[in-house]
Design a protein around this motif. Structure first.
Motif, short mmCIF file in Angstrom:
data_model
loop_
_atom_site.label_atom_id
_atom_site.label_comp_id
_atom_site.label_asym_id
_atom_site.label_seq_id
_atom_site.Cartn_x
_atom_site.Cartn_y
_atom_site.Cartn_z
N TRP A 103 -2.53 -0.16 -16.86
CA TRP A 103 -2.18 1.21 -17.26
C TRP A 103 -0.67 1.42 -17.16
O TRP A 103 -0.06 2.02 -18.05
CB TRP A 103 -2.96 2.18 -16.35
CG TRP A 103 -2.73 3.64 -16.57
CD1 TRP A 103 -2.14 4.51 -15.68
CD2 TRP A 103 -3.09 4.43 -17.71
NE1 TRP A 103 -2.12 5.77 -16.20
CE2 TRP A 103 -2.70 5.75 -17.45
CE3 TRP A 103 -3.70 4.14 -18.93
CZ2 TRP A 103 -2.91 6.79 -18.35
CZ3 TRP A 103 -3.90 5.18 -19.84
CH2 TRP A 103 -3.50 6.48 -19.55
N ALA A 104 -0.08 0.89 -16.10
CA ALA A 104 1.36 1.08 -15.90
C ALA A 104 2.18 0.32 -16.95
O ALA A 104 3.34 0.67 -17.21
CB ALA A 104 1.76 0.60 -14.50
N GLN A 105 1.56 -0.71 -17.58
CA GLN A 105 2.28 -1.47 -18.60
C GLN A 105 2.41 -0.70 -19.91
O GLN A 105 3.28 -1.01 -20.73
CB GLN A 105 1.56 -2.81 -18.89
CG GLN A 105 1.60 -3.81 -17.74
CD GLN A 105 3.00 -4.04 -17.23
OE1 GLN A 105 3.92 -4.28 -18.01
NE2 GLN A 105 3.17 -3.93 -15.93
N LEU A 106 1.54 0.29 -20.11
CA LEU A 106 1.62 1.06 -21.37
C LEU A 106 2.90 1.90 -21.38
O LEU A 106 3.41 2.28 -20.32
CB LEU A 106 0.42 2.00 -21.49
CG LEU A 106 -0.97 1.37 -21.58
CD1 LEU A 106 -2.03 2.47 -21.73
CD2 LEU A 106 -1.05 0.41 -22.75
N SER A 107 3.35 2.25 -22.55
CA SER A 107 4.52 3.14 -22.63
C SER A 107 4.07 4.55 -22.26
O SER A 107 2.88 4.88 -22.34
CB SER A 107 5.08 3.14 -24.05
OG SER A 107 4.15 3.79 -24.90
N VAL A 108 5.04 5.37 -21.89
CA VAL A 108 4.71 6.76 -21.54
C VAL A 108 4.05 7.45 -22.73
O VAL A 108 3.13 8.26 -22.58
CB VAL A 108 5.96 7.50 -21.00
CG1 VAL A 108 7.00 7.72 -22.08
CG2 VAL A 108 5.58 8.83 -20.39
N ARG A 109 4.48 7.11 -23.94
CA ARG A 109 3.89 7.74 -25.12
C ARG A 109 2.44 7.30 -25.32
O ARG A 109 1.59 8.10 -25.72
CB ARG A 109 4.70 7.43 -26.38
CG ARG A 109 5.98 8.20 -26.43
CD ARG A 109 6.73 7.97 -27.73
NE ARG A 109 7.90 8.82 -27.75
CZ ARG A 109 7.89 10.10 -28.10
NH1 ARG A 109 6.77 10.67 -28.49
NH2 ARG A 109 9.00 10.80 -28.09
N ALA A 110 2.17 6.05 -25.01
CA ALA A 110 0.79 5.56 -25.16
C ALA A 110 -0.11 6.25 -24.13
O ALA A 110 -1.22 6.68 -24.45
CB ALA A 110 0.75 4.05 -24.99
N ARG A 111 0.38 6.39 -22.90
CA ARG A 111 -0.43 7.10 -21.90
C ARG A 111 -0.58 8.57 -22.32
O ARG A 111 -1.64 9.17 -22.17
CB ARG A 111 0.22 7.00 -20.51
CG ARG A 111 0.14 5.60 -19.91
CD ARG A 111 0.54 5.60 -18.44
NE ARG A 111 1.93 5.95 -18.22
CZ ARG A 111 2.94 5.10 -18.10
NH1 ARG A 111 2.71 3.79 -18.13
NH2 ARG A 111 4.17 5.51 -17.90
N GLY A 112 0.52 9.11 -22.86
CA GLY A 112 0.48 10.51 -23.31
C GLY A 112 -0.57 10.72 -24.39
O GLY A 112 -1.22 11.77 -24.43
N ALA A 113 -0.76 9.72 -25.25
CA ALA A 113 -1.74 9.87 -26.34
C ALA A 113 -3.14 10.09 -25.74
O ALA A 113 -3.92 10.92 -26.25
CB ALA A 113 -1.72 8.64 -27.23
N TYR A 114 -3.47 9.36 -24.66
CA TYR A 114 -4.78 9.59 -24.01
C TYR A 114 -4.86 11.02 -23.46
O TYR A 114 -5.88 11.69 -23.57
CB TYR A 114 -4.99 8.62 -22.85
CG TYR A 114 -5.29 7.21 -23.28
CD1 TYR A 114 -6.57 6.86 -23.72
CD2 TYR A 114 -4.32 6.22 -23.24
CE1 TYR A 114 -6.85 5.55 -24.10
CE2 TYR A 114 -4.59 4.91 -23.62
CZ TYR A 114 -5.86 4.59 -24.05
OH TYR A 114 -6.15 3.30 -24.42
#
Ligand SMILES: NC(=O)C1=CN([C@@H]2O[C@H](COP(=O)(O)OP(=O)(O)OC[C@H]3O[C@@H](n4cnc5c(N)ncnc54)[C@H](OP(=O)(O)O)[C@@H]3O)[C@@H](O)[C@H]2O)C=CC1
Ligand SMILES: O=C(O)[C@H](O)COP(=O)(O)O
Length: 478
Positions: free
Chosen positions: A58-69
């Motif tokens: 999860w931490a490897q994802l970009s902030v934008r990718a986490r934001g999409a969830y």
């Protein structure tokens, strides 16, 4: 038959192997509205291990990718708005309108959190700025997640105060163990159903249910918990602070917020603010106004205005959007009644109230409260307000600061110079000048000092509390 709600672990909804569940009674329907799982210590271990493993990816994802969830979570929450609001109403006795507002506020909170995190940047520093340093050394700092966050929330805002921990944790790459208040756990399950529908990767958030008195210490002391964000009572918070494992803690605890009313205040305005501050949701807000310190020269007038306002408050079921609703349980109502009885025995003046039907306490105003009465110092978390008459600003400040709590305070005055003289002297996280005490807007820093907590919440501050700085230093050589 009432529904049996499952807990959520590694992307699956499950019943506990303990085969035990806890009955959730509605504070106003007085019937069982569901059961939640009383999970075992093995299952707590499984939840924490799962969260620990999931956090790395999860931490490897970009902030934008986490934001999409999280944006999808917002959509799902709003799609379930009426269902979640109904659940909040039935489970904690909040009016339907306020429950809907709580879901909307939560959606706004999550959205703002995504936006804030997306715009947070690290910084760089040049070595040459320190004596003897040089330009070939450059430090870059950025914020990194802490790991597994334990989010423990109270009953009174079962969705908003939970999301206020979950969203800032997730957006920066932490995973979360979410332990809702047992009375509030059905609403907690529903908000996590929305997160599940949003497709959150498995294990990134695990929801554990069970009595705090049974699984609480085990969770708090667990070696794989990296940070605790807790909101609840001061006694519970202090206990957690004592037993936890030298990890960062953010604690939002009880309060005894004073409203200081100076002789030059607009009394009509002040009385409306005080009533809404003290009695909304029957005073079951950490930020409720819990005592009035009024200059004796205007006390009679203020009391008469407050009495008039109280008489117009509606009392009854949350389904009819009454302001005064039954308290969360009989024990809480007994506690509030005990505070009223103590004050009346010690010759406080009953202005209005002191009427009770089970756990429904009518709005009560007590005048001529003195410092030997429990209500002068203890947090009722119910619809009773003590008036303490003071001779001067100095006496008001002394009494305000004599409390073991320090969440917020209000100062009502038309003299801005006086306001700015008094505010810095008050021992509280925030001082509201000419306004009721309240948390929102939710991006403001929210701070409890003394027995009211430690650390700061508020969207940006929560993100900071759930991360630490990491420094990478470049040494340039030629
Ligand atoms: N400053 C603030 O922002 C706020 C403060 N509060 C304060 O919260 C109080 C009311 O909320 P309430 O829910 O009754 O508070 P509690 O302290 O009773 O419970 C809060 C949470 O802690 C859990 N808990 C209980 N024991 C433990 C333990 N040993 N270890 C870990 N967790 C534990 C509870 O679980 P369980 O429900 O299973 O017991 C619940 O999830 C008031 O004092 C109020 O002022 C409330 C809202 C905001
Ligand atoms: O914890 C509480 O009681 C709430 O955070 C208070 O929020 P409010 O001041 O916006 O009601």
């Amino acid at each position: 038959m009432a529904k049996n709600y499952q807990f959520y672990i590694n992307g699956e909804w499950r019943e506990s192997r303990s085969k035990e569940s806890i009955s959730i009674l509605s504070p106003y329907l007085h019937e069982e509205i569901g059961r939640v799982q009383a999970i075992s210590q093995d299952e707590v271990d499984e939840a924490i291990n799962g969260a620990k493993l999931a956090q790395k990816e999860w931490a490897q994802l970009s902030v934008r990718a986490r934001g999409a969830y999280l944006y999808r979570w917002v959509d799902e929450l709003l799609a379930m708005k009426n269902e979640i609001a109904q659940s909040i109403m039935e489970e904690v006795g909040k009016t339907f309108n306020d429950a809907v507002k709580e879901v909307d506020r939560t959606a706004d909170f999550i959205q703002y959190t995504i936006e804030e995190a997306t715009h947070m940047q690290g910084e760089s520093m040049w070595g040459e700025n320190f004596p003897g340093g040089n330009r070939s050394k450059i430090a870059m700092t950025n914020r990194v997640p802490l790991g597994v966050i334990l989010a423990i929330s109270p009953f009174n805002y079962p969705v908003n105060l939970s999301a206020a921990k979950i969203a800032p944790s997730l957006i920066v790459g932490n995973s979360v163990i979410f332990k809702p208040a047992t009375q509030g756990a059905i609403s907690g399950v529903k908000m996590i159903e929305a997160l599940h529908k949003a497709g959150l990767p498995k294990g990134v958030l695990n929801l554990v249910t069970g009595r705090g008195s049974v699984i609480g210490d085990y969770l708090v002391e667990h070696p794989d918990i990296d940070m605790i964000s807790f909101t609840g009572g001061t006694v519970t918070g202090q206990h957690i602070a004592k037993i936890s494992n030298m990890i960062p803690l953010v604690m939002e605890l009880g309060g005894k917020d004073p409203a200081i009313v100076r002789e030059d205040a607009d009394l009509v305005f002040a009385s409306k603010q005080i009533i809404s501050g003290a009695y909304s949701y029957s005073g079951q807000r950490c930020t409720a106004i819990k005592r009035v310190l009024v200059n004796e020269t205007v006390a009679d007038e203020l009391v008469s205005l407050l009495k008039e306002e109280i008489e117009s408050l509606t009392v009854g079921s949350p389904e009819e959007n009454n302001i005064i609703v039954p308290l969360i349980d009989d024990k809480s109502a007994d506690f509030v009644q005990g505070l009223i009885d103590d004050a009346l025995t010690k010759e406080a003046t009953l202005v209005v109230g002191n009427k009770r039907e089970g756990n429904l306490i009518y709005p009560t105003l007590l005048d001529n409260v003195t410092t030997n009465m429990r209500i002068a110092w203890e947090e009722p978390f119910g619809p009773v307000l003590p008036i303490i008459r003071v001779k001067s600003d100095k006496e008001a400040i002394t009494l305000a600061n004599a409390s073991k709590f320090g969440l917020q305070a209000s100062v009502f005055t038309k003299d801005i110079n006086k306001a700015f003289t008094i505010a810095p002297q008050i021992e509280a996280g925030s001082v509201q000048i000419n306004g009721r005490t309240e948390r929102g807007p939710d991006h403001f820093p929210f701070i409890g000092i003394k027995g009211s907590g430690m650390g700061t919440q508020g969207i940006r501050r929560s993100i900071e509390a759930m991360t630490r700085e990491k420094v990478t230093i470049i040494n340039i050589y030629e």
